[in-house]
Design an enzyme around this catalytic site. Structure first.
Site, short mmCIF file in Angstrom:
data_model
loop_
_atom_site.label_atom_id
_atom_site.label_comp_id
_atom_site.label_asym_id
_atom_site.label_seq_id
_atom_site.Cartn_x
_atom_site.Cartn_y
_atom_site.Cartn_z
N GLY A 154 -65.31 -3.47 -118.84
CA GLY A 154 -64.73 -4.35 -119.87
C GLY A 154 -63.23 -4.51 -119.79
O GLY A 154 -62.60 -4.90 -120.78
N HIS A 169 -66.03 -14.82 -111.39
CA HIS A 169 -66.69 -14.18 -110.25
C HIS A 169 -65.61 -13.62 -109.33
O HIS A 169 -64.64 -14.30 -109.04
CB HIS A 169 -67.58 -15.19 -109.51
CG HIS A 169 -68.40 -14.55 -108.45
ND1 HIS A 169 -69.53 -13.83 -108.74
CD2 HIS A 169 -68.23 -14.47 -107.11
CE1 HIS A 169 -70.04 -13.35 -107.61
NE2 HIS A 169 -69.25 -13.72 -106.61
N ASP A 228 -73.91 -18.24 -110.49
CA ASP A 228 -72.70 -18.60 -109.73
C ASP A 228 -72.71 -20.02 -109.16
O ASP A 228 -72.04 -20.28 -108.16
CB ASP A 228 -72.47 -17.59 -108.59
CG ASP A 228 -72.37 -16.17 -109.11
OD1 ASP A 228 -71.85 -15.98 -110.22
OD2 ASP A 228 -72.83 -15.27 -108.40
C1 GAR Z 1 -64.92 -8.24 -112.59
O1 GAR Z 1 -64.28 -8.09 -111.36
C2 GAR Z 1 -65.73 -9.53 -112.62
O2 GAR Z 1 -65.18 -10.54 -111.83
C3 GAR Z 1 -67.04 -9.07 -112.03
O3 GAR Z 1 -67.26 -7.81 -112.58
C4 GAR Z 1 -65.99 -7.17 -112.78
C5 GAR Z 1 -65.99 -6.58 -114.17
O4 GAR Z 1 -64.87 -5.78 -114.38
N1 GAR Z 1 -68.10 -9.99 -112.33
C6 GAR Z 1 -69.13 -10.20 -111.51
O5 GAR Z 1 -69.28 -9.62 -110.46
C7 GAR Z 1 -70.10 -11.27 -111.99
N2 GAR Z 1 -70.99 -11.66 -110.93
P1 GAR Z 1 -64.46 -5.37 -115.85
O6 GAR Z 1 -65.74 -4.90 -116.55
O7 GAR Z 1 -63.49 -4.26 -115.69
O8 GAR Z 1 -63.88 -6.58 -116.51
#
Ligand code: GAR
Length: 186
Positions: A11, A103, A144
Site C-alpha cells: 500500500g 502497472h 491491463d
Molecule cells: C506497484 O508497483 C504497482 O504498480 C503494482 O504493485 C505494486 C504495489 O506496491 N501493481 C501491479 O503489479 C498490478 N498488476 P504498493 O502496494 O507498495 O503500492
C-alpha cells in the site's frame, strides 16, 4: 469528488496518494478496500486515519456487495494501487472511465494475468530490457488492456536486479501517480 483506493499489498502507493491530497480540496480518499485482511495497507490506513475494509475474494466475483458499499459511501471513482484481483464487471459497468490502474511496466508488454509486482520486474530483467517504467490506464474487463493514460520510463542498468528495477519503478509511481489522478479528476 470521492475516490476509493483498492490495494492488495504493502500500500505504499495508496499512502502516497492519500498524503498528496491530504491538504488539497480537490479529491477525497475516504476509504481503502483490500482483498487481504493481513495486507500491510491496513496498517498504513490506520496511521493515515483512513478506514480500510476487506472484502473476500468471492465478493470480488459478483461485485454487487462492493458496489452497494461504494454507492453508500458516495464513491465516484476508483484507483487501483497495487490491487491484484480482477475488477468485477458490475463495477466496470457502474464506473465507466472512472476506474484506473497503475502497472509497474511499459504496457502492452509484461501485462496480463499473473503479471504483478516482482513477477513483472523478474520478467523484464530476464528479457534483458534496457528500459522499464509505469503505465497508468483505464480498467476494462481484461487485465491491463484498458486505454493508456500515461507512461513514464526509467533505464535499466546491466547490473540492476529485479529489486533495483522495482525501486526505480516505485519512484516513478510516487512521482507521477497522484499528479495524473489530479489531472484526470482534480
Ligand atoms: C506497484 O508497483 C504497482 O504498480 C503494482 O504493485 C505494486 C504495489 O506496491 N501493481 C501491479 O503489479 C498490478 N498488476 P504498493 O502496494 O507498495 O503500492
Amino acid at each position: 469528488m470521492k475516490v476509493a483506493l483498492f490495494a492488495s499489498g504493502s500500500g505504499s502507493n495508496a499512502e502516497n496518494i492519500v498524503r498528496y491530497f491530504e491538504n488539497k480540496k480537490t479529491l477525497e480518499f475516504p476509504l481503502i478496500i483490500s482483498n487481504k485482511p493481513d495486507a500491510f495497507v491496513h496498517e498504513r490506513a490506520k496511521t493515515l486515519g483512513v478506514p480500510s475494509y476487506t472484502f473476500a475474494k468471492e465478493s470480488f466475483q459478483s461485485g454487487s456487495e462492493i458496489l452497494a458499499f461504494l454507492k453508500e459511501h458516495d464513491i465516484e471513482a476508483i484507483v487501483l494501487a497495487g490491487f491484484l484481483l480482477k475488477v468485477p464487471q458490475a463495477l466496470i459497468n457502474a464506473y465507466p472511465d472512472k476506474i484506473i490502474n497503475i502497472h509497474p511496466a511499459l504496457l502492452p508488454k509484461y501485462g496480463g494475468k499473473g503479471m504483478y509486482g516482482s513477477h513483472v520486474h523478474k520478467a523484464v530483467k530476464e528479457a534483458g530490457e534496457k528500459q522499464s517504467g509505469i503505465t497508468i490506464h483505464y480498467v476494462n474487463a481484461n487485465y491491463d488492456e484498458g486505454n493508456i493514460i500515461f507512461q513514464a520510463k526509467c533505464t535499466i542498468d546491466p547490473t540492476d536486479t529485479p529489486a533495483d528495477i522495482a525501486a526505480k519503478v516505485h519512484e516513478l509511481e510516487y512521482q507521477h501517480f497522484p499528479k495524473v489522478i489530479e489531472q484526470l479528476w482534480g
